[in-house]
Design a protein around this motif. Sequence first.
Motif, PDB file in Angstrom:
ATOM      1  N   ASN A 159       2.764  -5.459  15.936  1.00  0.00           N
ATOM      2  CA  ASN A 159       3.987  -6.249  15.793  1.00  0.00           C
ATOM      3  C   ASN A 159       3.930  -7.464  16.719  1.00  0.00           C
ATOM      4  O   ASN A 159       4.807  -7.672  17.563  1.00  0.00           O
ATOM      5  CB  ASN A 159       5.225  -5.389  16.076  1.00  0.00           C
ATOM      6  CG  ASN A 159       6.515  -6.117  15.755  1.00  0.00           C
ATOM      7  OD1 ASN A 159       6.511  -7.143  15.067  1.00  0.00           O
ATOM      8  ND2 ASN A 159       7.614  -5.603  16.262  1.00  0.00           N
ATOM      9  N   THR A 172       7.372  -8.286  12.586  1.00  0.00           N
ATOM     10  CA  THR A 172       8.236  -7.426  11.767  1.00  0.00           C
ATOM     11  C   THR A 172       9.330  -8.212  11.047  1.00  0.00           C
ATOM     12  O   THR A 172       9.778  -7.831   9.976  1.00  0.00           O
ATOM     13  CB  THR A 172       8.849  -6.276  12.614  1.00  0.00           C
ATOM     14  OG1 THR A 172       9.441  -5.316  11.748  1.00  0.00           O
ATOM     15  CG2 THR A 172       9.900  -6.778  13.573  1.00  0.00           C
ATOM     16  N   ASN A 173       9.733  -9.344  11.617  1.00  0.00           N
ATOM     17  CA  ASN A 173      10.763 -10.164  10.993  1.00  0.00           C
ATOM     18  C   ASN A 173      10.203 -11.072   9.902  1.00  0.00           C
ATOM     19  O   ASN A 173      10.961 -11.756   9.210  1.00  0.00           O
ATOM     20  CB  ASN A 173      11.476 -11.027  12.047  1.00  0.00           C
ATOM     21  CG  ASN A 173      11.879 -10.237  13.282  1.00  0.00           C
ATOM     22  OD1 ASN A 173      11.391 -10.487  14.371  1.00  0.00           O
ATOM     23  ND2 ASN A 173      12.738  -9.258  13.100  1.00  0.00           N
ATOM     24  N   ILE A 190       4.659  -0.438   0.072  1.00  0.00           N
ATOM     25  CA  ILE A 190       5.991  -0.454   0.666  1.00  0.00           C
ATOM     26  C   ILE A 190       6.476  -1.897   0.698  1.00  0.00           C
ATOM     27  O   ILE A 190       5.758  -2.788   1.157  1.00  0.00           O
ATOM     28  CB  ILE A 190       5.958   0.127   2.103  1.00  0.00           C
ATOM     29  CG1 ILE A 190       5.401   1.558   2.094  1.00  0.00           C
ATOM     30  CG2 ILE A 190       7.343   0.097   2.734  1.00  0.00           C
ATOM     31  CD1 ILE A 190       5.137   2.131   3.478  1.00  0.00           C
ATOM     32  N   ASP A 196      14.208  -6.451   2.232  1.00  0.00           N
ATOM     33  CA  ASP A 196      14.820  -5.208   2.674  1.00  0.00           C
ATOM     34  C   ASP A 196      14.433  -4.014   1.789  1.00  0.00           C
ATOM     35  O   ASP A 196      13.882  -4.172   0.713  1.00  0.00           O
ATOM     36  CB  ASP A 196      16.340  -5.341   2.770  1.00  0.00           C
ATOM     37  CG  ASP A 196      16.748  -6.400   3.791  1.00  0.00           C
ATOM     38  OD1 ASP A 196      15.919  -6.716   4.660  1.00  0.00           O
ATOM     39  OD2 ASP A 196      17.867  -6.922   3.699  1.00  0.00           O
ATOM     40  N   SER A 197      14.748  -2.843   2.292  1.00  0.00           N
ATOM     41  CA  SER A 197      14.315  -1.614   1.621  1.00  0.00           C
ATOM     42  C   SER A 197      15.456  -1.018   0.816  1.00  0.00           C
ATOM     43  O   SER A 197      16.616  -1.103   1.203  1.00  0.00           O
ATOM     44  CB  SER A 197      13.851  -0.611   2.670  1.00  0.00           C
ATOM     45  OG  SER A 197      13.622   0.646   2.078  1.00  0.00           O
ATOM     46  N   GLY A 199      15.509   2.166   0.333  1.00  0.00           N
ATOM     47  CA  GLY A 199      15.675   3.489   0.941  1.00  0.00           C
ATOM     48  C   GLY A 199      15.504   3.364   2.443  1.00  0.00           C
ATOM     49  O   GLY A 199      15.937   2.375   3.033  1.00  0.00           O
ATOM     50  N   LEU A 200      14.853   4.341   3.060  1.00  0.00           N
ATOM     51  CA  LEU A 200      14.582   4.223   4.492  1.00  0.00           C
ATOM     52  C   LEU A 200      13.639   3.044   4.722  1.00  0.00           C
ATOM     53  O   LEU A 200      12.796   2.732   3.888  1.00  0.00           O
ATOM     54  CB  LEU A 200      13.935   5.513   5.018  1.00  0.00           C
ATOM     55  CG  LEU A 200      14.777   6.791   4.943  1.00  0.00           C
ATOM     56  CD1 LEU A 200      13.982   7.973   5.519  1.00  0.00           C
ATOM     57  CD2 LEU A 200      16.100   6.638   5.692  1.00  0.00           C
ATOM     58  N   ASP A 201      13.770   2.404   5.885  1.00  0.00           N
ATOM     59  CA  ASP A 201      12.978   1.208   6.182  1.00  0.00           C
ATOM     60  C   ASP A 201      11.599   1.599   6.711  1.00  0.00           C
ATOM     61  O   ASP A 201      11.314   1.502   7.901  1.00  0.00           O
ATOM     62  CB  ASP A 201      13.738   0.358   7.213  1.00  0.00           C
ATOM     63  CG  ASP A 201      13.089  -0.996   7.449  1.00  0.00           C
ATOM     64  OD1 ASP A 201      12.011  -1.265   6.876  1.00  0.00           O
ATOM     65  OD2 ASP A 201      13.661  -1.788   8.218  1.00  0.00           O
ATOM     66  N   LEU A 202      10.740   2.065   5.798  1.00  0.00           N
ATOM     67  CA  LEU A 202       9.410   2.504   6.210  1.00  0.00           C
ATOM     68  C   LEU A 202       8.550   1.327   6.654  1.00  0.00           C
ATOM     69  O   LEU A 202       7.669   1.470   7.499  1.00  0.00           O
ATOM     70  CB  LEU A 202       8.719   3.259   5.065  1.00  0.00           C
ATOM     71  CG  LEU A 202       9.465   4.503   4.555  1.00  0.00           C
ATOM     72  CD1 LEU A 202       8.648   5.196   3.475  1.00  0.00           C
ATOM     73  CD2 LEU A 202       9.769   5.471   5.690  1.00  0.00           C
ATOM     74  N   LEU A 203       8.826   0.152   6.092  1.00  0.00           N
ATOM     75  CA  LEU A 203       8.066  -1.036   6.477  1.00  0.00           C
ATOM     76  C   LEU A 203       8.287  -1.338   7.964  1.00  0.00           C
ATOM     77  O   LEU A 203       7.340  -1.630   8.702  1.00  0.00           O
ATOM     78  CB  LEU A 203       8.516  -2.227   5.618  1.00  0.00           C
ATOM     79  CG  LEU A 203       7.710  -3.515   5.753  1.00  0.00           C
ATOM     80  CD1 LEU A 203       6.281  -3.311   5.267  1.00  0.00           C
ATOM     81  CD2 LEU A 203       8.377  -4.649   4.989  1.00  0.00           C
ATOM     82  N   GLY A 204       9.535  -1.251   8.386  1.00  0.00           N
ATOM     83  CA  GLY A 204       9.859  -1.480   9.793  1.00  0.00           C
ATOM     84  C   GLY A 204       9.207  -0.447  10.700  1.00  0.00           C
ATOM     85  O   GLY A 204       8.869  -0.726  11.846  1.00  0.00           O
ATOM     86  N   LEU A 205       9.027   0.734  10.180  1.00  0.00           N
ATOM     87  CA  LEU A 205       8.407   1.812  10.952  1.00  0.00           C
ATOM     88  C   LEU A 205       6.898   1.591  11.067  1.00  0.00           C
ATOM     89  O   LEU A 205       6.300   1.792  12.125  1.00  0.00           O
ATOM     90  CB  LEU A 205       8.701   3.139  10.243  1.00  0.00           C
ATOM     91  CG  LEU A 205       8.283   4.431  10.935  1.00  0.00           C
ATOM     92  CD1 LEU A 205       8.953   4.561  12.290  1.00  0.00           C
ATOM     93  CD2 LEU A 205       8.638   5.625  10.054  1.00  0.00           C
ATOM     94  N   GLY A 208       4.020  -2.213  13.920  1.00  0.00           N
ATOM     95  CA  GLY A 208       4.056  -1.847  15.334  1.00  0.00           C
ATOM     96  C   GLY A 208       3.620  -0.422  15.601  1.00  0.00           C
ATOM     97  O   GLY A 208       3.733   0.059  16.723  1.00  0.00           O
ATOM     98  N   SER A 209       3.099   0.277  14.585  1.00  0.00           N
ATOM     99  CA  SER A 209       2.710   1.678  14.792  1.00  0.00           C
ATOM    100  C   SER A 209       1.249   1.805  15.225  1.00  0.00           C
ATOM    101  O   SER A 209       0.692   2.900  15.248  1.00  0.00           O
ATOM    102  CB  SER A 209       2.994   2.504  13.542  1.00  0.00           C
ATOM    103  OG  SER A 209       2.235   2.028  12.456  1.00  0.00           O
TER     104      SER A 209
END
Lengths: 477, 382
Positions: A159, A172-173, A190, A196-197, A199-205, A208-209
């Motif tokens: 990220n 991420t932005n 994804i 935006d998502s 469902g759950l924001d898996l992209l944001g997760l 940075g992983s």
Amino acid sequence: MEMPTPDATILERKDRIVARLMSVLPADAVIHDETETRAYECDALTAYRCPPLCAVLPASTQEVSAVMKICHEEGVPVVPRGAGTSLAGGALPTADSVILGVARLNDVIDTDYENRFIRVQTGRTNLSVTGAVEEEGFFYAPDPSSQLACAIAGNIAMNSGGAHCLKYGVTTNNLMGVTMVMADGEVVKIGGAHLDSGGLDLLGLVCGSEGQLGVVTEATLRILAKPEGARPVLIGFDTNEVAGECVSDIIKAGILPVAIEFMDRPCIRATEAFAHPGYPDCEALLIIEVEGSPEEIADQLGRIKAIAQKHNPVELRESQSEEESAKIWLGRKSAFGAMGQINDYMCLDGTIPVNELPYVLRRIGEMSEEYGLGVGNVFHAGDGNMHPLILFDANKPGDLEKCEAFGADVLKLCVEVGGCLTGEHGVGVEKRDLMTAQYTPQDLEAQLSVKDVFDPKWVLNPAKVFPLAATQSRRAG
Amino acid sequence: MRPETEADLAEAVASAKGHLRVTGGGTRDIGKPVSGDELSAAGLSGVSLYEPGALTLVAQSGTPVEEIEALLAAEGQRLAFEPMDHRVLLGTAGVPTIGGVIAANVSGPRRIQVGAARDFTLGVRFVDGRGQVLKNGGRVMKNVTGYDLVKLMAGSWGTLGVLSEVSLKVLAIPEAEATLVARGKDSVAAIKALAAALGSPFDITGAAHLDAGVLGESETRVRIEGLEGSVAYRARMLLQGACSGFEVVEGDASAAMWRQVRDVAPFAEKEGTVWRVSVKPSDAPVFTNALSAQGVDHTAIYDWGGGLMWLLVKNAGGDGGAGAVRAQTAALGGHATLVRGTRALREMTEVFEPEPAPVAALTRGLRAKFDPRGILNPGLMG
């Protein structure tokens, strides 16, 4: 720094693992000769080195998938590698791991100016993304200082930020979608060309992983129209406190420059000696850049100068030309190189609330004396992202350890004042063991359980981000 | 239950015997109907930290949005992502909370330029389904320390945890704003004009088109904000280029136009099912033309240059248009959420976009980790 003991059963199976990888990749895409695997023994955190079992250079999502499937079946740790510019050891191998390099994944898949995005393979360098769209007047905003070399894959893994993220945000932005190969070889998509998502924001997760949740092979990135122009102003102050107040006053006045960079005296002197940008010899230097048309730039700089004047600057120099702008930035951009001329250095990137800047700089100065190691500070002041450069002598026994202890104290200080361990470089191996300073065991367990979902066998970059003790029972290899 | 401290909130979850219907101010009645005891976070109220010079604010999750906006406005700042007030469209009562805004990732027209609610969320504290208090992120602008669970929590609608505190990035209210308006364009021409404006270097902070069916005559709107001289200059440049033939609306009148778009206000008094659809902007007219071709009676408000569509669907049969809408998201990409529909419709229709199998597996896995007993808003997101 400790790394896990290599799994002897994997080392014994090297020939078989290499043969299996060669069955799904071209021969020149599997590097297993011991003299050649050395090229992958470290990233930009060169203090730690270890050649991998082998390295693979797949050229498509399908090849990445095939590699992951084999490694997953064999229980071999996989260390994804962008361009190897990580300052945190994010791509440091273990002897029993396969380095998965994305260098051959460098195509532009689609550019769409009407909808303002570009889709690329992630081995492409950050700067070449902008290179692909600049003729049409667009650019990709995140600009880490390694942007000439660093890969989008690594940017997503860490990220990454940059000098101009005060206005444009970090990776991420600016990331809209990914194609990702999971630990077991399954390919998932994804996000995409929409925002935006659903469902759950898996992209944001995923962003940075640190390469622990999957291998991102393709990315949809937001591109922006280039501003009409940009111009910096350079402001020198007698004290760090006053420079810090000036930054705060500019922000409070509702002006949002694209960058506010800060250098302290040791860094100013080193830079002046190294690159001769013509900086004043003062305690603190701000470089503030604004964008827009010539009139808009003049308007914003006028307001910034008026605020700065109230703080009695020792120098206030507005760039009048492209050459002068380049010269003002030259010093900032060569700051790391300049410090490197003095000695080896370790670069940290702890982030603090902006109002804590003067206190933290004073404490770093005091620690510098206690440890007997020099330190220069150059950082993104607008968002509190520090970059203390701690000088040490790699050839002097004990110096590296002393430097690491100093660095750890600085990062704990960042956390104490309400900040964090790392603002843009990532945790990697470097700050792994400090995670407990910022997070409780429960907080960390929540993060570990996310990895359990994405990578139940813990084959992806398993010895990073978290203290080894916390991951002991989970790790492959 | 309406706990007033984080510890009591944690206790309420830990000792829950059955399903919990997690709410903030109760103004966003969206999603599959959830049965169970109500657990409201509205009692956790108050701003604990506000540093205008650092552009950061930390608030308990139940703090009313209007309280935060008033506090910010006193310092010339705001929540730049422009959260929608759902009371207008849904006809709900209650007081929107900041926790609700973040849990639903609610962003308005300015999202196109500055980012979504999730992009302004610097840190969260929350109670997971076991009743544990967890935190992630912090209160600084840049933070890559460990996984970004902040993004995961934003838009999870209380299904992974109950937010107790959020840290936000705030921005200054610009000196001036203006909106360039054109009337009578069809959706294809309008989206093209919006794309041209968004592709200019003039920092467009709003790009919307309202179908003729919305206000009687179609309206295409482009917003610019900034220093006074800058707004005047940019308006001039746009009138000479991407927005040739538009007229300029300034000040309060301009602000009112965007409140209307933000809250989808024109659909408030109109009967019908309302869908919120995110697509590639140039696909928006393709999407709505396909609906027309299938005889689906609808009208649309296009925001985000076309990337966000609010569809009012009338007389679409029993499924409220779900079949036709989802056929288009499947064909074009993107996602659709049923935002306003009868309880019966929400019971029988997927409210959130169904996920492809491998993504759905990840979602299920995450839910099982954060809420192993499956008690937090179970089934709300599908």
